[in-house]
Design a protein around this motif. Sequence first.
Motif, PDB file in Angstrom:
ATOM      1  N   UNK A 107     -37.727 -26.230   9.153  1.00  0.00           N
ATOM      2  CA  UNK A 107     -37.259 -24.970   8.586  1.00  0.00           C
ATOM      3  C   UNK A 107     -36.144 -25.232   7.577  1.00  0.00           C
ATOM      4  N   UNK A 108     -35.064 -24.443   7.630  1.00  0.00           N
ATOM      5  CA  UNK A 108     -34.013 -24.468   6.625  1.00  0.00           C
ATOM      6  C   UNK A 108     -33.205 -25.759   6.664  1.00  0.00           C
ATOM      7  N   UNK A 109     -32.978 -26.317   5.477  1.00  0.00           N
ATOM      8  CA  UNK A 109     -32.104 -27.483   5.327  1.00  0.00           C
ATOM      9  C   UNK A 109     -30.736 -27.033   4.842  1.00  0.00           C
ATOM     10  N   UNK A 110     -30.723 -26.266   3.782  1.00  0.00           N
ATOM     11  CA  UNK A 110     -29.474 -25.730   3.236  1.00  0.00           C
ATOM     12  C   UNK A 110     -29.796 -24.513   2.382  1.00  0.00           C
ATOM     13  N   UNK A 111     -29.101 -23.410   2.628  1.00  0.00           N
ATOM     14  CA  UNK A 111     -29.341 -22.205   1.851  1.00  0.00           C
ATOM     15  C   UNK A 111     -30.797 -21.783   1.944  1.00  0.00           C
ATOM     16  N   UNK A 112     -31.435 -21.513   0.803  1.00  0.00           N
ATOM     17  CA  UNK A 112     -32.842 -21.108   0.837  1.00  0.00           C
ATOM     18  C   UNK A 112     -33.825 -22.279   0.894  1.00  0.00           C
TER      19      UNK A 112
END
Length: 539
Positions: free
Chosen positions: A220-225
């Motif tokens: 899923x998310x790594x950083x921000x969007x």
Amino acid sequence: MRSPWIPMWALCACFFMIMLDSTIVTVAIPTMLTDLHANLNEVVWVNSVYLLANTVPLLITGRLGDRFGPKNVLVAGLVAFTAASAWSGLTTTAGELIAARALQGLGAALMTPQTLSFITRLFPPEKRGVPISVWGAVAGVATLAGPVLGGLLVEHIGWQWIFLINIPIGVVSLLIALAALPNWQPRRRLRFDPLGTALCAVGLLLLVFGVQNGQHYHWSTVAGPVTIVHLLIAGVLLLAAFVYRQVTVKNREPLVPNELFRDHTFTYANLAHAAMGFAMTGMFLPLVLYLQTVLGLTALESSALALPMAVTAAAAAGLSGALWHRIGARNLIVAGFAMLALAVGILVYQAQPETDPVTLIPGLAFAGLGIGFVFSPLTTAATAGMPAELVGAASGVYNTARQVGGVLGSAATGLVLQLGVAFAVPDAAARYAERLPFRYREEFVERITEAANTASQFDSSSPPVPSNLDPDVADIVRRIVTGVFHEGFTVAAKASLMLPIAVLLLGIVAAMGIRVRTTPRDLESQPWSSSSHHSPPPA
């Protein structure tokens, strides 16, 4: 005439350190967590950043040997690797250690393609079987012995010595390399393609990072969007652009020359090499977790079981150097893949919650034979018909194939293992719940399912139990929960081990396309010797 075996031992020492440091850190993770006051993510990155820095630049560093000479690039990598090892052993924070391991991985990337490049230049083709067998044996022994040596050093001296041990090896190797390695230089000045190099480096970085760390970020998310999926898509697109650039570039030297894959044997050898990297990494992850979490072995005890595999792999690699001329490289490679697939199948059949670990040793030893019979003849086949001016590029591609295969194997089997636990543990819980009083069954299954869904494994020494248990029931429930976990995790481990078997069968298909076009008699007639400063003509 100076013996080519003098520099050969320096090359083996370099390669031994590179392969050793790809596996030696694993057993030190619990100690590092405490001594460095680090969290699990930081310590996991100690190993991940090394693999990332070692894998991504290989195509580029292989080509650097063609541009600046393999000796210059190898020496630079050896200095960087040794200095980074000292830095790693002396650091006191997780952040510094991660930075030092990144430099160490970069040093390894500079050295790795040059070791194989030198072997193909030091030895004429008809005498290359034995040195490549030694090279393959070093790779197998170092990879398998890493956890054992790491466990001994951590237990008796300290985790810092898994890095500091590289310093004397590196210094001696550097002295031998400077004194004994010929300083070959390219016949013509290569003009690299900066755009193609950038596309390759960034594309591989995004792809390998996404695959390697997908589970950590729960895909899923790594950083921000930005998500793991975004990184993977971007990596694939950049690599596609890189391939297009390689085909269309003019007036510049492509990073991966098109001539490499006109040799079908080289293409099939790379596919087989990737399959072997996938299978080796993929089989160790579930196997080691099974040994430690289900059978209750310590990290050192579980890694010691790899010693028979290391011994048989080294023996088979040495033997394969004498056999491949007689029975053919392809036959030996196919046999090795089949033996390893059969060995993993035997281990799957033997794995049970109550299995005696000693009974696994024959299967592990048999797996070592398969590994040893693949690596050396596969490398020989990949390099047999390679022109001298393409050796560095070929070595970079060949080593990248193994590394990327290993990253994919680790990620894929880890994902299958995680999904297996999520399904197998609740299924076992539903069956074991029949042993409990009716009023406890639903909560028992719910709590076990929750534990299985929130982690790929949980601590069976302090298992989740239903609340408000009568004292006389509590101990029984704990034993049942432990049994549930052991049975469920064993089923998940067996399922995940089927993936390396499937990839090994694909490796057999790839190996069937290998054709070594030279015979011993043909090779002996080639007018080239290891004493010459010129390289051999194409086979």
